[in-house]
Design a protein around this motif. Structure first.
Motif, short mmCIF file in Angstrom:
data_model
loop_
_atom_site.label_atom_id
_atom_site.label_comp_id
_atom_site.label_asym_id
_atom_site.label_seq_id
_atom_site.Cartn_x
_atom_site.Cartn_y
_atom_site.Cartn_z
N THR A 162 7.73 3.70 -9.29
CA THR A 162 6.95 4.93 -9.21
C THR A 162 7.73 6.04 -8.52
OG1 THR A 162 6.01 4.29 -7.09
CG2 THR A 162 4.78 3.66 -9.07
N ASN A 188 0.82 -1.21 0.00
CA ASN A 188 0.00 0.00 0.00
C ASN A 188 0.85 1.27 0.00
OD1 ASN A 188 -2.47 -1.24 -0.01
ND2 ASN A 188 -2.73 -1.18 2.22
N GLY A 232 4.95 11.01 -12.06
CA GLY A 232 4.02 12.04 -11.63
C GLY A 232 2.64 11.45 -11.40
P1 GDP Z 1 -1.47 2.19 -3.67
O1 GDP Z 1 -1.84 2.22 -2.21
O2 GDP Z 1 -0.27 1.34 -3.91
O3 GDP Z 1 -2.61 1.87 -4.57
O4 GDP Z 1 -0.95 3.67 -3.99
P2 GDP Z 1 -1.70 4.87 -4.71
O5 GDP Z 1 -1.86 4.61 -6.15
O6 GDP Z 1 -2.90 5.24 -3.94
O7 GDP Z 1 -0.58 6.01 -4.58
C1 GDP Z 1 -0.12 6.51 -3.34
C2 GDP Z 1 0.30 7.98 -3.51
O8 GDP Z 1 1.42 8.08 -4.36
C3 GDP Z 1 -0.78 8.83 -4.14
O9 GDP Z 1 -0.80 10.07 -3.50
C4 GDP Z 1 -0.32 8.98 -5.59
O10 GDP Z 1 -0.79 10.14 -6.17
C5 GDP Z 1 1.18 8.98 -5.42
N1 GDP Z 1 1.88 8.52 -6.62
C6 GDP Z 1 1.74 7.35 -7.28
N2 GDP Z 1 2.59 7.27 -8.33
C7 GDP Z 1 3.30 8.43 -8.35
C8 GDP Z 1 4.36 8.95 -9.19
O11 GDP Z 1 4.85 8.33 -10.14
N3 GDP Z 1 4.83 10.19 -8.87
C9 GDP Z 1 4.34 10.90 -7.80
N4 GDP Z 1 4.88 12.09 -7.56
N5 GDP Z 1 3.38 10.43 -7.00
C10 GDP Z 1 2.85 9.22 -7.26
#
Ligand code: GDP
Length: 302
Positions: free
Chosen positions: A254, A109, A282
């Motif tokens: 990421t 997560n 991003g």
């Molecule tokens: P999950 O819990 O693995 O599904 O993660 P999320 O997709 O909810 O992402 C967690 C946070 O990381 C969010 O605030 C996203 O916007 C941010 N995020 C994900 N990928 C990137 C990226 O490539 N660059 C930046 N700056 N933020 C990212």
């Protein structure tokens, strides 16, 4: 570009050797290599890869193969490029011929799973691929809601859990069945990434993998592990565990737009022998790029 700016810190760390190389002569070799070793360690290359790189350069310098600072710098970049591509350049998705193809996205997560899934859907859709999303993170209600937002944003259809106790594996299996019946090209499966609970995440992922394989032989075609590029070498044990349990076919790194730690990318690719397929640079829809090893090397060594 964004990848280049994200690696500014790694680049600064590694740039300390540039001046030394500029005035390099054979007597400086130990000093330059010591500085390089330090710079690589600070940039999260990890001790194993660092020693590999430094010793390979030392051998070629002492053997007379590298005769100038510029040649040493080029050799350094080539070694890193080789480490990143030695398992072939299979950075494209391998989706087989059966439809729907199934891509499972796994990772802990907060790493960027859901966001990456949304960005990947956007990318594939623009290539004319008909996408169905599957909300396999049934553990957190918010996760399904978040994926639904990405489905709307990208104009993709989505299969979500019915009822609160739905199992992840049955949601994914339903999605793949629907994908098959309704002629979707790719089913993109989100999964849970919670750690430290009684319930075993790894068992759930195995069940998910088996469930989709029952609907379409050979599925999932891709098991992509999302790793947060800002976590440095901490990503290694995590990646190892996921790989041992479900078999990872590719990595999505990421947050490479932030203060990414470049060296660990090399370390994780070398250690696991798994290619990086995409990088996140991003939070916007278009911020997922296919991994380009040469661009990566140019971004970390100015
Ligand atoms: P999950 O819990 O693995 O599904 O993660 P999320 O997709 O909810 O992402 C967690 C946070 O990381 C969010 O605030 C996203 O916007 C941010 N995020 C994900 N990928 C990137 C990226 O490539 N660059 C930046 N700056 N933020 C990212």
């Amino acid at each position: 570009d964004k990848l280049f700016s994200g690696f500014s810190k790694t680049r600064d760390n590694l740039a300390v050797i540039d001046e030394l190389l500029l005035y390099w002569n054979l007597n400086d070799t130990d000093r330059v290599l010591d500085e390089l070793e330090e710079a690589l360690l600070v940039s999260d290359f990890g001790p194993r890869i660092t020693i590999k790189i430094v010793e390979s350069l030392r051998e070629d310098i002492l053997g007379g193969k590298l005769k100038s600072g510029a040649e040493i710098k080029d050799a350094l970049k080539n070694i890193v490029l080789d480490l990143l591509t030695k398992n072939g350049k299979k950075t494209e998705l391998q989706l087989g011929y059966r439809r729907p193809a199934v891509i499972m996205i796994v990772g802990v997560n907060g790493g960027g799973k859901t966001t990456s899934l949304g960005k990947l859907a956007y990318r594939l859709k623009n290539e004319g691929v008909k996408i169905l999303m599957a909300a396999g993170d049934t553990f957190r209600a918010a996760a399904s809601d978040q994926l639904e937002i990405w489905a709307k944003r990208t104009g993709c259809e989505i299969v979500m859990a019915e009822g609160e106790k739905a199992k992840a594996s049955s949601v994914l299996s339903q999605a793949v069945k629907r994908g098959k019946e309704q002629g979707f090209d790719v089913v993109l499966c989100d999964t849970s990434g919670r750690l430290h609970t009684n319930y075993s995440l790894m068992e759930e992922l195995i069940a998910c993998k088996q469930a989709v394989g029952k609907v379409v032989p050979g599925a999932p075609n891709e098991m992509l592990l999302v790793l947060d590029g800002t976590t440095g070498l901490n990503m290694l044990p995590q990646a190892r565990e996921f790989n041992e349990v479900v078999g990872i076919t590719g990595l999505i790194l990421t947050k490479l737009d932030g203060s990414a730690r470049g060296g660990c990318v090399v370390s994780v690719v070398d250690e696991l022998g798994i290619p990086v397929k995409f990088v996140g640079v991003g939070e916007a829809l278009e911020d997922l790029q296919p991994f380009d090893a040469e661009a990566f090397v140019d971004a970390i060594f100015a």
